[in-house]
Scaffold this motif. Sequence first.
Motif, PDB file in Angstrom:
ATOM      1  N   ARG A 383     -12.537  14.217  14.452  1.00  0.00           N
ATOM      2  CA  ARG A 383     -12.493  13.037  15.318  1.00  0.00           C
ATOM      3  C   ARG A 383     -11.235  13.031  16.177  1.00  0.00           C
ATOM      4  NH1 ARG A 383     -15.104  10.392  10.877  1.00  0.00           N
ATOM      5  NH2 ARG A 383     -13.114   9.841   9.920  1.00  0.00           N
ATOM      6  N   ALA A 384     -10.116  13.452  15.590  1.00  0.00           N
ATOM      7  CA  ALA A 384      -8.871  13.494  16.355  1.00  0.00           C
ATOM      8  C   ALA A 384      -8.977  14.497  17.493  1.00  0.00           C
ATOM      9  CB  ALA A 384      -7.707  13.845  15.432  1.00  0.00           C
ATOM     10  N   ARG A 385      -9.581  15.673  17.216  1.00  0.00           N
ATOM     11  CA  ARG A 385      -9.751  16.672  18.283  1.00  0.00           C
ATOM     12  C   ARG A 385     -10.655  16.133  19.386  1.00  0.00           C
ATOM     13  NH1 ARG A 385     -10.299  20.507  13.931  1.00  0.00           N
ATOM     14  NH2 ARG A 385     -12.566  20.527  14.233  1.00  0.00           N
ATOM     15  N   THR A 386     -11.724  15.439  18.972  1.00  0.00           N
ATOM     16  CA  THR A 386     -12.647  14.881  19.970  1.00  0.00           C
ATOM     17  C   THR A 386     -11.944  13.839  20.832  1.00  0.00           C
ATOM     18  OG1 THR A 386     -14.560  15.250  18.537  1.00  0.00           O
ATOM     19  CG2 THR A 386     -14.806  13.625  20.283  1.00  0.00           C
ATOM     20  N   GLN A 387     -11.179  12.953  20.203  1.00  0.00           N
ATOM     21  CA  GLN A 387     -10.465  11.925  20.958  1.00  0.00           C
ATOM     22  C   GLN A 387      -9.430  12.546  21.894  1.00  0.00           C
ATOM     23  OE1 GLN A 387      -8.945   9.474  17.831  1.00  0.00           O
ATOM     24  NE2 GLN A 387     -10.926   8.515  17.387  1.00  0.00           N
ATOM     25  N   THR A 388      -8.756  13.601  21.429  1.00  0.00           N
ATOM     26  CA  THR A 388      -7.785  14.285  22.289  1.00  0.00           C
ATOM     27  C   THR A 388      -8.478  14.905  23.480  1.00  0.00           C
ATOM     28  OG1 THR A 388      -6.354  14.750  20.402  1.00  0.00           O
ATOM     29  CG2 THR A 388      -6.054  16.111  22.364  1.00  0.00           C
TER      30      THR A 388
END
Length: 407
Positions: A383-388
């Motif tokens: 999720r963090a990679r997607t948000q980034t």
Amino acid sequence: MPTPTASPYGRNRSLSPGARNRPSLPALARAHPDLGTPDGPYGEAMLLWGAVLGRPAPPATDRDNRLDPAFVEWLMGLPPGWVDGLPRRARLRVLGNGVVPRQATTALGLLLTRARTRPTPNRPDHPDHEHPPPRTITPTTDGSEHHMSTGRPRLLTQNSRMRAQGHWNWTLPAWAGRLPDGRTYNTCPSAGVCAQLCYARAGMYRVPAVLAAHERNLAFVLDDPGGFETAMTRELALPRFVDAHVRVHDAGDFFDRRYLSMWLRIMRATPDTHFYAYTKEIELFNELVVPNPPPNFDWVFSKGGIHDEMITKNTPHADVFPDEQALHEAGYTPLNGSDLVAVSGVVRVGLEASRIPHLRKIQGRESFGSLQRAAQDRAHRRRARTQTAMRETPGGGPRPGRRPDDA
């Protein structure tokens, strides 16, 4: 996942709704070299499918970063090398035009079942005929069950382990599946990594006659909840259940609010019987059970579910370890042959994993709780990679035609 294609174009050409906005499998494999691993975008599904097949996924791409036909074979559940001997593009074309054998088998089975059971005027289940009365079980004076003409078997049973403890059991089919009439179900909606390691999804539990009996139990609950509640209450009124212990669910869980409420009423109506359960429905229990539990009901939360973070260090709970040494090293108390240890108030109860080889291989030296933490950590990182990626994309959102998960 997208249908396998031999062409390297970046969008799925299927006519299904929304397909034009999904990447093709080759494009997905190029964008996610870790596609078949637990860290990929479909990590938990890949682990689960690997457990079903008994072998992990091969690499999704070859040395030239192209979709590998061996990976497509694995996705479809085909034996390794099923389309060997053809050029790569031909192998992908054959696979893309093929069917998933397990899906085809299930579909044919459902069609044959419907064909055999379709009502005809000569059958008593035709609308022109009067339906039989509801199935009921009534106690007799000698304490045995009297089955009405419709012949429903008793609801509470004993497997060899339960019989050794003198306990009785009510069970459902484990986790997700499909009833013979085509309805899908999920009896463990809060399951996490435990779904891929569940002993009740392997061995004797998958024998067709055993699974059919468990699915009949579920169908009874779904189709006639009032009849189920009455039949269970009547059966528990038999003398053999006075001061007896009944485990609610050897497989399955309290899958929704209505079903849990039904069991709470049954327990209160049969105060001379002791009930206990392992459950991952922590959120539901905190709302419906914890404030006012039946006095004859004990339960323990078990790890490996999506609500594990709600289990504090002081919350009585159970975890599953590869062996007794591992649970002792983690500071857990073993069952020592009795489920009642788990519901006796001991804060940390350890269970040994089943001895099914492919499940032990997947679990390794980890517990269900540690595997669930690792899975949740991977999900947080994804999720963090997607948000980034979304923040870095011009306009602050995903590129046109892409879902956030594909960013």
